[in-house]
Design an enzyme around this catalytic site. Structure first.
Site, short mmCIF file in Angstrom:
data_model
loop_
_atom_site.label_atom_id
_atom_site.label_comp_id
_atom_site.label_asym_id
_atom_site.label_seq_id
_atom_site.Cartn_x
_atom_site.Cartn_y
_atom_site.Cartn_z
N LYS A 1 0.84 -1.21 0.00
CA LYS A 1 0.00 0.00 0.00
C LYS A 1 0.87 1.25 0.00
O LYS A 1 0.60 2.21 -0.72
CB LYS A 1 -0.91 0.01 1.24
CG LYS A 1 -2.10 -0.92 1.13
CD LYS A 1 -2.82 -1.11 2.46
CE LYS A 1 -3.91 -2.17 2.29
NZ LYS A 1 -4.48 -2.63 3.57
N GLN B 1 -5.24 -1.55 9.48
CA GLN B 1 -5.09 -2.85 8.84
C GLN B 1 -5.77 -3.93 9.69
O GLN B 1 -5.52 -4.04 10.90
CB GLN B 1 -3.60 -3.16 8.63
CG GLN B 1 -3.33 -4.46 7.92
CD GLN B 1 -3.80 -4.47 6.46
OE1 GLN B 1 -3.77 -3.45 5.79
NE2 GLN B 1 -4.22 -5.62 5.99
N ASP C 1 -11.67 3.00 3.87
CA ASP C 1 -12.01 1.57 3.78
C ASP C 1 -13.51 1.37 3.58
O ASP C 1 -13.94 0.27 3.22
CB ASP C 1 -11.61 0.87 5.08
CG ASP C 1 -10.46 -0.09 4.91
OD1 ASP C 1 -10.15 -0.46 3.77
OD2 ASP C 1 -9.88 -0.48 5.94
N1 GUN Z 1 -7.14 -6.65 5.48
C1 GUN Z 1 -7.43 -7.33 4.35
N2 GUN Z 1 -8.14 -6.56 3.50
C2 GUN Z 1 -8.31 -5.37 4.11
C3 GUN Z 1 -8.94 -4.16 3.73
O1 GUN Z 1 -9.53 -4.01 2.64
N3 GUN Z 1 -8.91 -3.16 4.64
C4 GUN Z 1 -8.30 -3.30 5.84
N4 GUN Z 1 -8.32 -2.28 6.68
N5 GUN Z 1 -7.69 -4.40 6.24
C5 GUN Z 1 -7.69 -5.43 5.36
#
Ligand code: GUN
Length: 286
Positions: free
Chosen positions: A55, A99, A122
């Protein structure tokens, strides 16, 4: 393309979307607005660390600033909430991503509720999921948003189409079902208690698999000419990554299908960056 069958190139479509985001972000910078994403990582789960690194790299390449916040696995709920509160109050931060999953003992629902909905890139805050349920989305969760973009790129008619979503998670299944329904598809949500799943899948022209069970969806369940999106990322005993769909079987029947990896996966980060730039535009009135 193999004959009239298409293997959907998620890597290429995600690169195109990231380039679009990079252009929008550069235009914002010209106006003195630097889009900024804060990423909060708690503990040392290796998979989460890999996601966070990807990311960060993708954001920088798309002209989006990143602030990494690492907390130890021993962090308390109060400490994590304090970080979120600080990021909520920081005017330079446009998007906040915590996360998931969080280490055992931390309440992820409470953390998500604490994020300012205007920074919830998100799309998991109840306010944003509520807007989506009302059919007037603000921030849409990244993986479902990426799935809709793939369907658009493939040129799938959603109006009146029969769609089946396998999986009802808050992260993927529920929001993708709402997005498809908002786009006038007729949507069936299937899950572990669904009776006769093969028959449900057979009825669909659009199949979205998000169950997290390796190669559970078999090729003979799939009607000739349907479109298959495989959201699954499962590690096999041999250490390879497979989806929720038995790809070598399904590819014989689908008109278009995403592979795993390099299908839906790359779209998630691209959509996160898109949401971050949208947040910067909305918050800072550009
Ligand atoms: N862990 C796996 N996919 C995601 C996501 O789309 N957002 C977040 N915050 N954590 C994740």
């Amino acid at each position: 393309m193999i004959g009239n069958r298409q293997i959907i190139d998620g890597t290429a479509i995600a690169a195109k979307l990231r380039a679009e985001v990079a252009t929008s972000a550069a235009a914002l910078r010209e106006k003195g607005i630097a889009p900024c994403l804060a990423v909060v990582l708690v503990g040392d789960d290796p998979a989460s660390a890999v996601y966070v690194r990807s990311k960060t790299k993708a954001a920088r390449e798309a002209n989006v600033d990143v602030r990494d916040h690492k907390l130890p696995a021993t962090a308390t709920q109060a400490e994590l909430m304090a970080v979120v509160e600080r990021l909520n109050a920081d005017n330079e931060v446009d998007g906040i991503l915590v996360q998931l999953p969080l280490p055992a003992g931390l309440d992820s629902d409470a953390v998500i509720r604490a994020i300012d909905p205007a920074k919830d890139v998100d799309g998991l805050h109840p306010t944003n999921l509520g807007y989506l349920a009302q059919g007037r989305p603000v921030f849409v969760p990244c993986t479902p948003k990426g799935c809709m973009r793939l369907l658009r790129e493939v040129g799938v008619e959603l109006n009146g189409a029969r769609a089946v979503v396998i999986g009802r998670s808050v992260l993927v299944g529920k929001p993708i079902a709402m997005l498809l329904s908002n786009a006038n598809a007729t949507v069936t949500i299937c899950h572990s208690k669904t009776d006769d799943l093969p028959s449900e899948v057979r009825r669909a022209e659009i199949i979205v698999a998000a169950v997290g069970r390796p190669e559970m969806i078999r090729g003979h369940w799939i009607t000739e000419g349907s479109v298959v999106l495989d959201v699954g990322i499962n590690r096999t005993a041999e250490g390879t990554i497979v989806g929720d769909v038995a790809f070598t079987e399904a590819v014989q029947r689908a008109r278009a299908i995403t592979p795993v990896p390099k299908g839906v996966g790359p779209m998630t980060i691209a959509c996160l960056l898109e949401n971050t730039v949208e947040a910067a535009v909305r918050r800072r009135g550009a």
